[in-house]
Scaffold this active site. Structure first.
Site, mmCIF file in Angstrom:
data_model
loop_
_atom_site.group_PDB
_atom_site.id
_atom_site.type_symbol
_atom_site.label_atom_id
_atom_site.label_comp_id
_atom_site.label_asym_id
_atom_site.label_seq_id
_atom_site.Cartn_x
_atom_site.Cartn_y
_atom_site.Cartn_z
ATOM 1 N N ASP A 285 0.825 -1.210 0.000
ATOM 2 C CA ASP A 285 0.000 0.000 0.000
ATOM 3 C C ASP A 285 0.860 1.261 0.000
ATOM 4 O O ASP A 285 1.863 1.346 0.707
ATOM 5 C CB ASP A 285 -0.919 0.005 1.223
ATOM 6 C CG ASP A 285 -1.837 1.209 1.221
ATOM 7 O OD1 ASP A 285 -2.757 1.247 0.396
ATOM 8 O OD2 ASP A 285 -1.594 2.137 2.033
ATOM 9 N N GLU A 327 0.286 -1.190 -5.006
ATOM 10 C CA GLU A 327 -0.838 -0.246 -4.973
ATOM 11 C C GLU A 327 -0.270 1.106 -5.401
ATOM 12 O O GLU A 327 0.130 1.916 -4.576
ATOM 13 C CB GLU A 327 -1.450 -0.188 -3.576
ATOM 14 C CG GLU A 327 -2.770 0.588 -3.509
ATOM 15 C CD GLU A 327 -2.599 2.074 -3.225
ATOM 16 O OE1 GLU A 327 -3.423 2.870 -3.712
ATOM 17 O OE2 GLU A 327 -1.643 2.435 -2.510
#
Length: 649
Positions: A285, A327
């Site tokens: 992330d 991501e």
């Protein structure tokens, strides 16, 4: 250990042997072979990220971390490692289908998720992404992305042992578990941040802190804001630190200083801890933000890819069954680097989000025109054949209109005007728009207005049900299925967002929970409606039509080798602005995807099939098993929002 440029220095192997004391000779030999294989990737990645005369000591630390995790790895996971080494393209297969959900909203807790595995199997899911479930900070936590402890689970969801048991249950049903690893920042309440606030100089160096506004102002002069409404600026004053700490996303999410090698070692240990619980895919992330550089946006810096390469190499040593997913919601020319370009080719993340495809699907539906999408999608650089796109129509986040002004101008559009149109259209403010989305983060300075909303609501299902018009209802369902047909038929790993497979609409009570009231993205994060899931058994219901339509596409996809992720999709010049044509050239033959993005019948010249090596008279639509009819003009006629997967019989 053989000698040569691939062989690690003796000291590195010796450090590994200390950690492997007590394991069998075969395991020692196996680790040594992996070290020989991935040592160059580790060495070169560290050298590119941490420029200096000698990365040996850091490499030795990382190899020792990997050896320790390897020694502790469960025998069942060791067998999975061996299987994946024999089938390295496991995540590229057409049988792959992803599903994303919040654990509490899907099953109540981790054990509840396990109770509903049969539902996922019915849909054809082989990859389950559970949104952040590691222990976040109390209070606002960005949907769980403000992690306070990477080694514990939210108490209301269960324990790390529940994660291990869920992963085992999923694995026995052919489903890989994907979890988030937030790399860019930790919660202000994380132990590292607490130690820094308490005055520990070691942990203060884990963060980026300035004594006054001089450097923060210099950095911010070239950096965009992520949440201009909710959290303007990228630095926050902290009394305990006595300085301005870097906080890209929120004041309670502290960015880590990845120029400090200790941070890399910490995360190598965290990734392998999760891998040994049975997590098979790590969603990295906010990876685009981890390296900062003055005078830039502090995104997509070259060191990001070098660090990912090193972290991947360490993970391959201990747990080669694990895949990395980046991501990185960035410009198309930047996102390909997260799958590997140049010296990092095929050595960084295995998976990355195809954000451009998502944006262009919505753009085509709103404009009923494919020309911008063809221009944008065909310009994206080919990615390594060993990697795969994550294709999707929606995710947990808002939809940002990532459309470049130059791309828009190339097809005669104004970039700002087109982005405004899409925001107006999908918020329902455009004349006759059937969409029912909500504007998220309206930035008056930049004109950026993103959109929140469930797929069904954005595709017009709410509007059709409001009027009771059966024709409009049919068109809304056709639009829903068209979007998924394009994502599922693009190749890579298609991922469904929870509820979209049933036509679930916007959550009308999203703002009733105080911690969500200021963030309308929760309108498309509803709790799973198991009543809607049961309604899929009722013939003719919206739920049945959507679920069965998607499940059918998934089943057909699983048998089409053309949709292996190593085969690129090539958009063709449009013969009609309302029809998208995309060819996939596999050695067994071509597959032509033809899609009508309008609400009227559209022609597609049959002769164009010859250009891709298909015979119009015998070609078959794999979705129906029938051959489309050629009319007197030599055209195929596509019904409204129809999509065909044309292959040789």
């Amino acid at each position: 250990m053989r000698s040569g440029t691939h062989a690690p220095p003796n000291g590195v192997l010796e450090a590994a042997m200390v950690e492997l004391d007590g394991v069998g000779d075969r395991d020692v030999e196996q680790f040594a072979m992996r070290l020989t294989r991935w040592w160059p990737d580790l060495r070169d990645g560290l050298g590119a990220a941490f420029a200096g005369p000698d990365v040996g000591p850091l490499a030795t630390r990382l190899v020792a971390i990997a050896a320790r995790a390897f020694a502790a790895r469960d025998p069942e996971l060791r067998r999975l490692d061996e299987a994946r080494l024999l089938e390295p393209d496991w995540f590229q297969h057409p049988r792959m289908l992803g599903y994303a959900a919040y654990a509490d909203r899907f099953g109540g807790n981790l054990r509840g998720v396990a109770d509903h595995v049969s539902y996922l199997v019915d849909l054809g899911v082989t990859y389950l992404h559970l949104m952040p479930l590691l222990q976040p900070r109390p209070g606002p936590n960005d949907g769980g992305y403000a992690v306070a402890d990477y080694r514990s689970v939210r108490a209301d969801l269960g324990t790390v042992e529940d994660v291990r048991e869920l992963a085992r249950t999923l694995r026995s049903n052919g489903i890989s578990l994907c979890l988030d690893v937030v790399l860019n920042h930790v919660a202000r309440e994380h132990a590292w941040a607490q130690a820094a606030r308490a005055g520990d100089p070691t942990y203060r160096r884990y963060f980026i802190v300035f004594p006054d506004r001089t450097m923060p102002d210099a950095y911010e002069s070239t950096m965009p804001e992520v949440f201009p409404d909710l959290a303007p600026g990228s630095f926050t004053w902290d009394d305990d630190l006595g300085g301005w700490v870097w906080t890209t996303f929120n004041g309670w999410q502290w960015d880590l200083d990845w120029t400090n090698p200790d941070v890399l070692c910490e995360f190598a240990d965290i990734v392998l801890f999760l891998a040994n619980l049975g997590v098979e895919v790590m969603r990295l992330d906010a990876i685009a933000f981890i390296w900062k550089r003055l005078g830039t946006t502090s995104q997509n810096q070259p060191e990001v890819h070098a660090i990912t390469q090193a972290l991947r190499a360490v993970t391959r040593l201990a747990a080669p069954a694990v895949a990395f997913k980046a991501e990185a919601i960035v410009a198309p020319q930047d996102v390909v680097h997260y799958l590997g370009r140049g010296r990092h080719h095929g050595k960084v993340s295995d998976l990355a989000y195809h954000n451009s495809l998502m944006v262009q699907i919505w753009s085509m539906l709103a404009t009923r025109d494919v020309r911008l999408s063809v221009h944008v999608l065909r310009a994206i650089t080919a990615v390594p054949s060993t990697t795969a796109w994550i294709t999707y129509v929606r995710c947990h986040d808002d939809i940002g209109w990532a459309i470049d002004d130059g791309d828009a101008a190339a097809v005669g559009l104004s970039g700002p005007a087109h982005r405004r149109f899409l925001s107006d259209y999908y918020s329902g403010d455009f004349w006759q728009s059937p969409a029912r989305g909500l504007v998220f983060q309206d930035n008056e300075q930049t004109g950026d207005r993103r959109i929140s909303g469930m797929l069904a609501s954005l595709a017009g299902l709410d509007a059709a049900l409001e009027t009771g018009d059966r024709d409009e209802l049919d068109l809304a369902i056709r639009r829903i299925l068209l979007t998924q047909t394009l994502a599922i038929g693009w190749g890579g790993v298609p991922v469904l967002w929870m509820g979209d497979e049933l036509g679930v609409r916007n959550d009308p009570s999203w703002a009733t929970e105080p911690e969500h009231a200021d963030d309308n993205r929760w309108v498309h994060r509803p709790r799973m409606s198991w009543a809607a899931a049961r309604a899929r058994d009722r013939p003719g219901s919206v739920e049945q039509r959507v679920f069965d339509g998607i499940a059918h596409r998934v089943r057909v996809r699983s048998g089409l080798v053309h949709l292996h992720a190593s085969v690129p999709s090539e958009p063709l010049d449009p013969s009609d602005p309302g029809v998208l044509a995309v060819v996939r050239r596999h050695p067994v033959g071509a597959m032509l995807v033809v899609a009508n993005v309008t609400d009227t019948d559209r022609p597609f010249p049959a002769w164009r099939l010859y250009d891709v090596g298909l015979e119009p008279a015998i070609v078959v639509d794999a979705l129906t098993g029938s051959s489309p009819r050629v009319d007197d003009r030599g055209d195929f006629r596509l019904p409204p929002y129809a999509a065909w997967w044309l292959v040789a019989p």
